[in-house]
Design a protein around this motif. Structure first.
Motif, PDB file in Angstrom:
ATOM      1  N   ALA A   1       4.100 -13.748  13.849  1.00 47.48           N
ATOM      2  CA  ALA A   1       4.735 -13.214  12.643  1.00 47.48           C
ATOM      3  C   ALA A   1       3.944 -12.048  12.078  1.00 47.48           C
ATOM      4  O   ALA A   1       2.760 -11.878  12.362  1.00 47.48           O
ATOM      5  CB  ALA A   1       4.862 -14.311  11.586  1.00 47.48           C
ATOM      6  N   GLU A   2       4.606 -11.272  11.266  1.00 46.76           N
ATOM      7  CA  GLU A   2       3.980 -10.183  10.510  1.00 46.76           C
ATOM      8  C   GLU A   2       3.841 -10.690   9.074  1.00 46.76           C
ATOM      9  O   GLU A   2       4.824 -11.103   8.465  1.00 46.76           O
ATOM     10  CB  GLU A   2       4.884  -8.956  10.558  1.00 46.76           C
ATOM     11  N   THR A   3       2.615 -10.699   8.553  1.00 48.25           N
ATOM     12  CA  THR A   3       2.400 -11.308   7.241  1.00 48.25           C
ATOM     13  C   THR A   3       1.918 -10.306   6.201  1.00 48.25           C
ATOM     14  O   THR A   3       1.325  -9.275   6.529  1.00 48.25           O
ATOM     15  CB  THR A   3       1.358 -12.442   7.303  1.00 48.25           C
ATOM     16  N   GLU A   4       2.181 -10.657   4.940  1.00 47.08           N
ATOM     17  CA  GLU A   4       1.637  -9.917   3.802  1.00 47.08           C
ATOM     18  C   GLU A   4       1.284 -10.935   2.724  1.00 47.08           C
ATOM     19  O   GLU A   4       2.086 -11.819   2.404  1.00 47.08           O
ATOM     20  CB  GLU A   4       2.649  -8.913   3.259  1.00 47.08           C
ATOM     21  N   ILE A   5       0.067 -10.832   2.190  1.00 43.33           N
ATOM     22  CA  ILE A   5      -0.372 -11.691   1.102  1.00 43.33           C
ATOM     23  C   ILE A   5      -0.073 -10.959  -0.198  1.00 43.33           C
ATOM     24  O   ILE A   5      -0.502  -9.823  -0.393  1.00 43.33           O
ATOM     25  CB  ILE A   5      -1.870 -12.018   1.227  1.00 43.33           C
ATOM     26  N   VAL A   6       0.669 -11.613  -1.085  1.00 42.26           N
ATOM     27  CA  VAL A   6       1.129 -10.987  -2.320  1.00 42.26           C
ATOM     28  C   VAL A   6       0.790 -11.880  -3.504  1.00 42.26           C
ATOM     29  O   VAL A   6       1.032 -13.099  -3.457  1.00 42.26           O
ATOM     30  CB  VAL A   6       2.655 -10.741  -2.260  1.00 42.26           C
ATOM     31  N   HIS A   7       0.254 -11.296  -4.557  1.00 41.04           N
ATOM     32  CA  HIS A   7      -0.027 -12.052  -5.778  1.00 41.04           C
ATOM     33  C   HIS A   7       1.280 -12.317  -6.509  1.00 41.04           C
ATOM     34  O   HIS A   7       2.189 -11.486  -6.502  1.00 41.04           O
ATOM     35  CB  HIS A   7      -0.988 -11.275  -6.678  1.00 41.04           C
ATOM     36  N   VAL A   8       1.357 -13.472  -7.147  1.00 39.13           N
ATOM     37  CA  VAL A   8       2.576 -13.855  -7.855  1.00 39.13           C
ATOM     38  C   VAL A   8       2.989 -12.801  -8.887  1.00 39.13           C
ATOM     39  O   VAL A   8       4.189 -12.562  -9.086  1.00 39.13           O
ATOM     40  CB  VAL A   8       2.422 -15.260  -8.495  1.00 39.13           C
ATOM     41  N   ASN A   9       2.042 -12.141  -9.530  1.00 40.86           N
ATOM     42  CA  ASN A   9       2.375 -11.115 -10.523  1.00 40.86           C
ATOM     43  C   ASN A   9       3.150  -9.962  -9.904  1.00 40.86           C
ATOM     44  O   ASN A   9       4.072  -9.422 -10.513  1.00 40.86           O
ATOM     45  CB  ASN A   9       1.121 -10.593 -11.216  1.00 40.86           C
ATOM     46  N   ARG A  10       2.782  -9.574  -8.702  1.00 36.34           N
ATOM     47  CA  ARG A  10       3.504  -8.477  -8.034  1.00 36.34           C
ATOM     48  C   ARG A  10       4.929  -8.911  -7.709  1.00 36.34           C
ATOM     49  O   ARG A  10       5.872  -8.136  -7.867  1.00 36.34           O
ATOM     50  CB  ARG A  10       2.773  -8.052  -6.762  1.00 36.34           C
ATOM     51  N   LEU A  11       5.064 -10.153  -7.281  1.00 37.86           N
ATOM     52  CA  LEU A  11       6.398 -10.658  -6.981  1.00 37.86           C
ATOM     53  C   LEU A  11       7.259 -10.691  -8.234  1.00 37.86           C
ATOM     54  O   LEU A  11       8.448 -10.384  -8.196  1.00 37.86           O
ATOM     55  CB  LEU A  11       6.297 -12.056  -6.364  1.00 37.86           C
ATOM     56  N   LEU A  12       6.657 -11.037  -9.362  1.00 39.33           N
ATOM     57  CA  LEU A  12       7.403 -11.053 -10.626  1.00 39.33           C
ATOM     58  C   LEU A  12       7.794  -9.640 -11.058  1.00 39.33           C
ATOM     59  O   LEU A  12       8.861  -9.442 -11.635  1.00 39.33           O
ATOM     60  CB  LEU A  12       6.574 -11.726 -11.717  1.00 39.33           C
ATOM     61  N   GLN A  13       6.928  -8.655 -10.779  1.00 45.92           N
ATOM     62  CA  GLN A  13       7.219  -7.269 -11.144  1.00 45.92           C
ATOM     63  C   GLN A  13       8.263  -6.647 -10.231  1.00 45.92           C
ATOM     64  O   GLN A  13       9.009  -5.762 -10.644  1.00 45.92           O
ATOM     65  CB  GLN A  13       5.941  -6.432 -11.090  1.00 45.92           C
ATOM     66  N   GLU A  14       8.290  -7.100  -8.983  1.00 45.63           N
ATOM     67  CA  GLU A  14       9.213  -6.550  -7.982  1.00 45.63           C
ATOM     68  C   GLU A  14      10.010  -7.677  -7.327  1.00 45.63           C
ATOM     69  O   GLU A  14       9.835  -7.944  -6.135  1.00 45.63           O
ATOM     70  CB  GLU A  14       8.430  -5.795  -6.912  1.00 45.63           C
ATOM     71  N   PRO A  15      10.876  -8.358  -8.048  1.00 46.93           N
ATOM     72  CA  PRO A  15      11.576  -9.510  -7.481  1.00 46.93           C
ATOM     73  C   PRO A  15      12.437  -9.184  -6.263  1.00 46.93           C
ATOM     74  O   PRO A  15      12.660 -10.030  -5.408  1.00 46.93           O
ATOM     75  CB  PRO A  15      12.422 -10.035  -8.635  1.00 46.93           C
ATOM     76  N   GLY A  16      12.870  -7.958  -6.144  1.00 45.48           N
ATOM     77  CA  GLY A  16      13.688  -7.561  -5.010  1.00 45.48           C
ATOM     78  C   GLY A  16      12.942  -7.553  -3.682  1.00 45.48           C
ATOM     79  O   GLY A  16      13.571  -7.551  -2.621  1.00 45.48           O
ATOM     80  N   MET A  17      11.613  -7.577  -3.748  1.00 47.07           N
ATOM     81  CA  MET A  17      10.840  -7.530  -2.502  1.00 47.07           C
ATOM     82  C   MET A  17      11.037  -8.789  -1.662  1.00 47.07           C
ATOM     83  O   MET A  17      10.815  -8.766  -0.448  1.00 47.07           O
ATOM     84  CB  MET A  17       9.351  -7.280  -2.774  1.00 47.07           C
ATOM     85  N   ARG A  18      11.491  -9.886  -2.285  1.00 44.45           N
ATOM     86  CA  ARG A  18      11.708 -11.133  -1.532  1.00 44.45           C
ATOM     87  C   ARG A  18      12.676 -10.934  -0.377  1.00 44.45           C
ATOM     88  O   ARG A  18      12.575 -11.598   0.642  1.00 44.45           O
ATOM     89  CB  ARG A  18      12.232 -12.222  -2.447  1.00 44.45           C
ATOM     90  N   ALA A  19      13.617 -10.039  -0.546  1.00 43.31           N
ATOM     91  CA  ALA A  19      14.640  -9.824   0.478  1.00 43.31           C
ATOM     92  C   ALA A  19      14.068  -9.242   1.769  1.00 43.31           C
ATOM     93  O   ALA A  19      14.722  -9.289   2.806  1.00 43.31           O
ATOM     94  CB  ALA A  19      15.738  -8.918  -0.067  1.00 43.31           C
ATOM     95  N   GLN A  20      12.853  -8.723   1.726  1.00 40.04           N
ATOM     96  CA  GLN A  20      12.227  -8.125   2.905  1.00 40.04           C
ATOM     97  C   GLN A  20      11.668  -9.168   3.862  1.00 40.04           C
ATOM     98  O   GLN A  20      11.284  -8.843   4.979  1.00 40.04           O
ATOM     99  CB  GLN A  20      11.075  -7.214   2.490  1.00 40.04           C
ATOM    100  N   TYR A  21      11.600 -10.435   3.446  1.00 42.11           N
ATOM    101  CA  TYR A  21      10.904 -11.470   4.207  1.00 42.11           C
ATOM    102  C   TYR A  21      11.854 -12.572   4.655  1.00 42.11           C
ATOM    103  O   TYR A  21      12.803 -12.905   3.964  1.00 42.11           O
ATOM    104  CB  TYR A  21       9.779 -12.075   3.353  1.00 42.11           C
ATOM    105  N   LYS A  22      11.556 -13.135   5.812  1.00 43.71           N
ATOM    106  CA  LYS A  22      12.318 -14.264   6.338  1.00 43.71           C
ATOM    107  C   LYS A  22      11.697 -15.593   5.939  1.00 43.71           C
ATOM    108  O   LYS A  22      12.357 -16.603   5.885  1.00 43.71           O
ATOM    109  CB  LYS A  22      12.393 -14.196   7.873  1.00 43.71           C
ATOM    110  N   ILE A  23      10.366 -15.580   5.700  1.00 45.62           N
ATOM    111  CA  ILE A  23       9.632 -16.808   5.386  1.00 45.62           C
ATOM    112  C   ILE A  23       8.797 -16.570   4.132  1.00 45.62           C
ATOM    113  O   ILE A  23       8.172 -15.528   3.979  1.00 45.62           O
ATOM    114  CB  ILE A  23       8.715 -17.221   6.559  1.00 45.62           C
TER     115      ILE A  23
END
Length: 74
Positions: free
Chosen positions: A29-51
């Motif tokens: 897999a291709e992974t990226e570690i993301v802090h929860v704050n970034r995910l909250l600031q950019e909620p649309g980024m979830r669509a880029q990931y399968k897992i």
């Protein structure tokens, strides 16, 4: 077939995020570690990931209801 993209979430007190990412990478897999704050600031980024992976640890100091704090943020 392309490698699945994995988002490994981290927050205050979590651990094993690097180990979790490495385990997924060993499986191709291709992974990226993301802090929860970034995910909250950019909620649309979830669509880029399968897992979406939540590593273990002591989120928010493992205080009473600390897991609930993280769950509410998510």
């Amino acid at each position: 077939m392309s490698a699945p993209k994995v988002l490994v979430l981290r927050a205050a007190g979590t651990n094993c995020d690097r180990e979790t990412a490495h385990a997924f990478e060993l499986c191709g897999a291709e992974t990226e570690i993301v802090h929860v704050n970034r995910l909250l600031q950019e909620p649309g980024m979830r669509a880029q990931y399968k897992i979406f992976a939540l590593p273990g640890g002591f989120s928010y100091g493992d205080a009473v209801a600390a897991g609930r704090v993280l769950a509410v943020e998510l």
